[in-house]
Design a protein around this motif. Structure first.
Motif, short mmCIF file in Angstrom:
data_model
loop_
_atom_site.label_atom_id
_atom_site.label_comp_id
_atom_site.label_asym_id
_atom_site.label_seq_id
_atom_site.Cartn_x
_atom_site.Cartn_y
_atom_site.Cartn_z
N ASP A 23 8.85 7.47 -5.69
CA ASP A 23 7.69 6.59 -5.61
C ASP A 23 6.95 6.47 -6.94
OD1 ASP A 23 8.14 5.94 -2.99
OD2 ASP A 23 6.76 7.43 -2.18
N THR A 24 6.94 7.53 -7.75
CA THR A 24 6.21 7.47 -9.01
C THR A 24 6.82 6.43 -9.95
OG1 THR A 24 7.50 9.33 -9.85
CG2 THR A 24 5.35 9.84 -8.89
N LYS A 25 8.13 6.34 -9.97
CA LYS A 25 8.78 5.33 -10.82
C LYS A 25 8.45 3.92 -10.34
CE LYS A 25 12.77 7.88 -12.52
NZ LYS A 25 14.24 7.90 -12.59
N PHE A 26 8.47 3.73 -9.03
CA PHE A 26 8.16 2.41 -8.48
C PHE A 26 6.71 2.05 -8.77
CE2 PHE A 26 7.01 -0.46 -4.91
CZ PHE A 26 7.86 -1.51 -5.25
N THR B 42 5.43 -1.23 -10.71
CA THR B 42 4.54 -2.25 -10.13
C THR B 42 3.29 -2.48 -10.97
OG1 THR B 42 3.43 -0.64 -8.69
CG2 THR B 42 5.33 -1.82 -7.78
N LYS B 43 2.85 -1.47 -11.69
CA LYS B 43 1.67 -1.64 -12.54
C LYS B 43 1.91 -2.69 -13.64
CE LYS B 43 -0.25 2.97 -11.95
NZ LYS B 43 -0.52 4.26 -12.58
N LYS B 44 3.16 -2.90 -14.00
CA LYS B 44 3.51 -3.83 -15.08
C LYS B 44 3.71 -5.27 -14.58
CE LYS B 44 5.89 -0.12 -17.49
NZ LYS B 44 7.20 0.43 -17.83
N GLN B 45 3.60 -5.48 -13.26
CA GLN B 45 3.88 -6.80 -12.69
C GLN B 45 2.65 -7.70 -12.72
OE1 GLN B 45 7.15 -7.33 -12.11
NE2 GLN B 45 7.24 -5.23 -12.85
N ALA B 46 2.88 -9.00 -12.62
CA ALA B 46 1.80 -10.00 -12.58
C ALA B 46 1.33 -10.14 -11.13
CB ALA B 46 2.31 -11.34 -13.11
N TRP B 47 0.24 -9.48 -10.80
CA TRP B 47 -0.27 -9.46 -9.44
C TRP B 47 -1.10 -10.71 -9.14
CZ3 TRP B 47 0.66 -5.96 -5.56
CH2 TRP B 47 1.44 -4.85 -5.93
N GLN B 48 -1.24 -10.99 -7.85
CA GLN B 48 -2.04 -12.13 -7.41
C GLN B 48 -2.62 -11.83 -6.03
OE1 GLN B 48 0.85 -15.25 -7.39
NE2 GLN B 48 2.14 -14.22 -5.93
N THR B 49 -3.59 -12.65 -5.64
CA THR B 49 -4.20 -12.49 -4.32
C THR B 49 -3.45 -13.33 -3.29
OG1 THR B 49 -5.70 -14.36 -4.62
CG2 THR B 49 -6.48 -12.18 -5.37
N VAL C 131 0.82 -1.21 0.00
CA VAL C 131 0.00 0.00 0.00
C VAL C 131 0.86 1.26 0.00
CG1 VAL C 131 -1.68 1.33 1.35
CG2 VAL C 131 -1.97 -1.13 1.06
N ASP C 132 1.91 1.27 0.83
CA ASP C 132 2.76 2.45 0.94
C ASP C 132 4.22 2.00 1.10
OD1 ASP C 132 3.56 5.11 1.17
OD2 ASP C 132 3.24 5.12 3.34
N PRO C 133 4.80 1.39 0.06
CA PRO C 133 6.17 0.89 0.19
C PRO C 133 7.19 2.02 0.26
CG PRO C 133 5.44 0.68 -2.06
CD PRO C 133 4.26 1.19 -1.26
N LYS C 134 8.27 1.78 0.96
CA LYS C 134 9.37 2.75 1.05
C LYS C 134 10.47 2.29 0.09
CE LYS C 134 7.14 4.81 4.26
NZ LYS C 134 6.04 5.56 3.74
N THR C 135 10.79 3.15 -0.86
CA THR C 135 11.77 2.80 -1.89
C THR C 135 12.89 3.83 -1.91
OG1 THR C 135 10.67 4.04 -3.63
CG2 THR C 135 9.95 1.76 -3.31
N VAL C 136 13.99 3.48 -2.58
CA VAL C 136 15.10 4.43 -2.69
C VAL C 136 14.97 5.31 -3.93
CG1 VAL C 136 16.70 2.99 -1.39
CG2 VAL C 136 16.59 2.75 -3.87
N ILE C 137 14.08 4.97 -4.82
CA ILE C 137 13.84 5.75 -6.04
C ILE C 137 12.49 6.46 -5.87
CG2 ILE C 137 13.53 5.58 -8.55
CD1 ILE C 137 16.33 4.76 -7.62
#
Length: 126
Positions: A79-82, A86-93, A71-77
């Protein structure tokens, strides 16, 4: 659980991640911790350890899963790039990961790691 300590043997399922063997630029500390889980699993789960102690050790490596962690990951880059990444990843439940984890429990050999991604069939890695 150890047979050499009067136990009946058993199974340990370590939770790694696709970040246990894939690398990107966004979450280096998280990735390092998951690489450690993979090394621990392969070492402790070595077939010689299994034969001596009767404890099977496997890892599951879920891909992007719909949890509170994302929901609110902390990244080094930025957040918009991350978020774009993530939108391009294969998500699952979470449920899909649970079903796959049961399959791993029922079939996996000690010291192995299993990809669970996009709610597809499990796949042994490394």
């Amino acid at each position: 659980m150890r047979k050499d300590k009067s136990g009946k043997g058993g199974t340990i399922i370590n939770i790694a991640s696709i970040y246990g063997y894939r690398v990107d630029q966004y979450v280096p500390v998280y990735q390092a911790s998951k690489f450690a889980v993979m090394g621990f699993t392969k070492s402790l789960g070595n077939i010689e350890n299994f034969n001596e102690f009767g404890v099977r050790v496997v890892a599951i490596c879920p891909g992007f899963t719909e949890t509170r962690l994302v929901v609110d990951p902390k990244t080094v880059i930025k957040d918009t790039k991350f978020k774009e990444f993530t939108k391009k990843q294969a998500w699952q439940t979470v449920e899909a990961v649970g079903i796959a984890a049961v399959e791993v429990f029922e079939t996996a050999g000690s010291g192995t790691a299993w990809l669970i991604e996009g709610a597809k069939q499990i796949e042994q890695i490394l």
